[in-house]
Design an enzyme around this catalytic site. Structure first.
Site, PDB file in Angstrom:
ATOM      1  N   ASP A 290       0.695  -1.140   0.105  1.00 19.97           N
ATOM      2  CA  ASP A 290       0.120  -0.003  -0.014  1.00 19.97           C
ATOM      3  C   ASP A 290       0.872   1.288   0.001  1.00 19.97           C
ATOM      4  OD1 ASP A 290      -2.813   1.099   0.428  1.00 19.97           O
ATOM      5  OD2 ASP A 290      -1.700   2.023   1.915  1.00 19.97           O
TER       6      ASP A 290
ATOM      7  N   HIS B 186      -6.810  -6.202  -1.483  1.00 19.25           N
ATOM      8  CA  HIS B 186      -5.734  -5.185  -1.134  1.00 19.25           C
ATOM      9  C   HIS B 186      -5.054  -5.522  -0.099  1.00 19.25           C
ATOM     10  CE1 HIS B 186      -4.074  -1.202  -1.150  1.00 19.25           C
ATOM     11  NE2 HIS B 186      -4.474  -1.100  -0.080  1.00 19.25           N
TER      12      HIS B 186
END
Length: 321
Positions: A100, A297
């Protein structure tokens, strides 16, 4: 394998560090809204494989200092923190891994200091070469909604929403952006008459890869620290672009690995298919691009064993050079 905790001085701030194992160092950089804890599986796996795995709370998070000035969260600050961490650990070089927001830190650490970071792995977010204009200028928005990173630019509004019910925020974000979510709408767009969490589903329980104890850990951290430190990373997107102007066109030349889930919201961003197809042109040392089916994610938490195995394989290949 026990995880040890310490506090070191790095780049002028106090930094909390979790680490396990002995051997060649591997730095693990987390993203938003997470902490060192997002690497809990990899810390033990990498240590068992013969590496010194080190996962700091990044600037603004957890037990690491949270500078008050928003301008102290640029990519140059964040890369400087990782160089300072190497110095504090007594290590000359390391492999750096990021997920991320930690991925741009890792990619730019490898770009700017290949002498200190001998290889890089990015999870979820690929290396993105510097564009010709300020990043926020190209982010999507309409009269009714805007991209979540634009919403995060506002000081105060995002904090108030995320901190209203920290447990619901953590559960909603971690579930909503995961491969477990059945959500089919675009959760990256925020209604102007609402908030970031409005389109994130909350099933009332953690996703399958997360326990209630894991949620408890994240909730306790963010109830104590708030979200401003992490949000300040978003508020420096344009400033970082300005500061990195001298490196426009520079390539990441060290050996590299990229891992992403095919249900990751980043994987579906506009232009991502073209960027990934051309990634070797910007990262000529790219060894592999791994796409994990069904993974969302939160790559290293959703698929801990597979991610750890891929990282260890990458590291072992480096050691054979």
């Amino acid at each position: 394998m026990d995880i040890k905790h310490s506090t070191v001085s790095a780049n002028g701030i106090r930094m909390h560090v979790a680490e396990a194992g002995e051997g060649p160092p591997v730095l693990l950089c987390h993203g938003f809204p997470e902490s060192w804890y997002s690497w809990r599986h990899q810390l033990r796996s990498l240590a068992a494989a013969g590496y010194r795995a080190v996962a700091p709370d990044m600037r603004g998070y957890g037990g690491t200092e949270r500078p008050a000035a928003p301008g102290q969260y640029t990519l140059l600050h964040l890369v400087g923190d990782m160089v300072g961490l190497l110095d504090a650990l007594g290590e000359q070089q390391a492999v750096i891994v990021g997920h991320d927001w930690g991925a741009p830190v890792a990619w730019h650490a490898a770009l700017l200091r290949p002498d200190r970071f001998r290889a890089v792995a990015g999870l979820s977010v690929p290396f993105r070469p510097r564009g010709s204009g300020r990043p926020t200028a190209g982010m999507p928005q309409t009269g009714d909604e805007w991209f979540y990173q634009l919403y995060f630019q506002q000081s105060g509004a995002a904090e108030a929403e995320l901190q209203r019910d920290v447990r619901a925020t953590i559960r909603g974000v971690l579930y909503g952006a995961s491969g477990d979510s059945a959500e089919t709408g675009d959760i990256t767009m925020v209604p102007r008459r609402g908030g970031f969490l409005d389109r994130l589903p909350d099933p009332g329980h953690p996703p399958s890869w997360l326990t209630e104890a894991d949620v408890d850990f994240y909730v306790a951290e963010f109830e104590r620290t708030g979200f401003t430190g992490g949000l300040n990373w978003y508020r420096n997107i344009d400033r970082s672009w300005e500061l990195l102007g001298a490196f426009a066109g520079a390539q990441v030349t060290v050996p590299a690995l990229y891992i992403v889930g095919d249900r990751d919201l980043v994987y579906t961003f506009k232009g991502m298919e073209r960027l990934l197809a051309n990634l070797p042109a910007f990262v000529p040392g790219l060894r592999d691009t791994v796409v994990l089916p069904g993974c969302g994610h939160w790559t290293q938490q959703e698929r801990p064993d597979e991610v750890s195995a891929r990282l260890i394989g990458f590291l072992r290949d480096l050691d054979r050079i």
